[in-house]
Design an enzyme around this catalytic site. Sequence first.
Site, PDB file in Angstrom:
ATOM      1  N   TYR A 120      -4.460  19.593  -5.265  1.00  0.00           N
ATOM      2  CA  TYR A 120      -5.409  18.466  -5.234  1.00  0.00           C
ATOM      3  C   TYR A 120      -5.867  18.076  -3.812  1.00  0.00           C
ATOM      4  CZ  TYR A 120      -7.066  13.769  -4.931  1.00  0.00           C
ATOM      5  OH  TYR A 120      -7.806  12.684  -4.579  1.00  0.00           O
TER       6      TYR A 120
ATOM      7  N   HIS B 178      -1.930  12.272  -8.101  1.00  0.00           N
ATOM      8  CA  HIS B 178      -3.105  12.613  -8.909  1.00  0.00           C
ATOM      9  C   HIS B 178      -2.744  13.020 -10.339  1.00  0.00           C
ATOM     10  CE1 HIS B 178      -7.504  13.569  -8.985  1.00  0.00           C
ATOM     11  NE2 HIS B 178      -7.470  12.597  -8.099  1.00  0.00           N
TER      12      HIS B 178
HETATM   13  C1  GCO Z   1      -8.521   8.910  -4.566  1.00  0.00           C
HETATM   14  C2  GCO Z   1      -8.909   9.678  -5.776  1.00  0.00           C
HETATM   15  C3  GCO Z   1     -10.134  10.489  -5.619  1.00  0.00           C
HETATM   16  C4  GCO Z   1     -10.522  11.179  -6.907  1.00  0.00           C
HETATM   17  C5  GCO Z   1     -12.004  11.212  -7.016  1.00  0.00           C
HETATM   18  C6  GCO Z   1     -12.507  11.895  -8.240  1.00  0.00           C
HETATM   19  O1  GCO Z   1      -7.396   8.480  -4.528  1.00  0.00           O
HETATM   20  O2  GCO Z   1      -9.379   8.712  -3.727  1.00  0.00           O
HETATM   21  O3  GCO Z   1      -7.829  10.263  -6.390  1.00  0.00           O
HETATM   22  O4  GCO Z   1     -10.055  11.308  -4.520  1.00  0.00           O
HETATM   23  O5  GCO Z   1     -10.002  12.468  -6.968  1.00  0.00           O
HETATM   24  O6  GCO Z   1     -12.476   9.913  -6.952  1.00  0.00           O
HETATM   25  O7  GCO Z   1     -13.883  11.792  -8.292  1.00  0.00           O
HETATM   26 MG    MG Z   2      -6.311   8.752  -6.245  1.00  0.00          MG
END
Ligand code: GCO
Ligand code: MG
Length: 408
Positions: free
Chosen positions: A160, A217
């Site tokens: 991620y 995530h």
């Molecule tokens: C964060 C989030 C985002 C998401 C994204 C998906 O903590 O900023 O997890 O990075 O992955 O908003 O569109």
């Molecule tokens: Mg997030």
Amino acid sequence: MKITDAKVFVGGPGKNYVTLKIMTDQGIYGLGDATLNNRETLPAAYLQDYLIPNLIGMDPRNSEDIWQFFYRGAYFRKGPIAMAAFGAIDTALWDIKGKLANMPLYQLFGGKSRDGAIVYAHATGADLPDLMESIASYVAQGYKAVRVQCGIPGMPTASYAVPDKKGTEGDFITDFSGIIPKTEIWDTDRYMRFMPGALADIRDRFGPDLKVLHDVHHRLLPREAAAFAKAVEPIGLYWLEDPTPAEDQAALRLIRQHSTTPIAIGEVFNSIWECNKLIQEELIDFIRVAVTYAGGITHVKRIIDLAGMHNVRTGFHGAPSHSPISMAAQHHLNAWAPNFGIQEYLVLGTPACDALFPSDHVMRDGMVYVSDAPGHGVDFDEREAARYEYKPGSHPVVRLEDGTLWNY
Ligand code: GCO
Ligand code: MG
């Protein structure tokens, strides 16, 4: 006073921002943001086909009644698409209210509780040394808090929000090659073996004062998340984010029973009804909703007030998908909220973004100082907007090594 017209624009530099402009018979206009990352055309269509025809002729000062009209009147309630569209209308109406009162929004909420609001940046690395460099560069810029994400040794693909290769810059969340998603391969065992040690190394290198955040995530099962939260307890994280997918809210009870690591959840929530149990049972420490797709200022303010009764602080979502308009609405809430915690902040201030969304909000040394301009203080240049058009993009999908679909 009456709403005479409203327009929706989709596009922007490197992002498909969905911007709503509401015009009135007094020449004052309001701006809202309905950007729903990688599904941007849907709130835009909802606004255009259903909501704007109803808005024309309404009194823009009645923002509460207008919110209720759309929310209760929809019959099929909630959901990110509808709540992003309602949120854009609501933010634009607050903007109009502020301009009518000739006051910045934070004054309408109750004034400032602080001068600057602390923000956190995203540090990422293909591996730990790469991540350390990224953190060091944010610390050198004056940030007091960073979210740290790291490539996991042996993981078949990047995990991620981290790059494949060392030193790569860019958007690791949206892939603009089209709407067919790329696949990431995930292995929980490798993650569980590596990440707690990496976080401990980060704490050793940067010392006790840096606020260190980490985003799981949604990748772990409840028992794994409890074990992880317990393992990282000595590191003193500022927060552990989305340890499990939040559909199963009982999972948070298990995590709480096993650790005191602060938990942050809610970036995918779009109403108070997904937050209330976690807040009232004090199963989380930070609520991560966004003005963009949790129904705008009116609804998010209710969530803040509920959270304040239960020692839950704010940590609004601020991924690069939000436009400077909803980020500004959050800056005003952050200046006011007695239970403000921290704000996620990704650098929006490119010259192209500033030209499209001019404002006087300032980010300095890891703190945001809210503008004193009336309303939310962000404008929108329609001539600039004409340079951009919608570009399809996608989030990756995640599979386990045997092909089983997992949580992005
Ligand atoms: C964060 C989030 C985002 C998401 C994204 C998906 O903590 O900023 O997890 O990075 O992955 O908003 O569109
Ligand atoms: Mg997030």
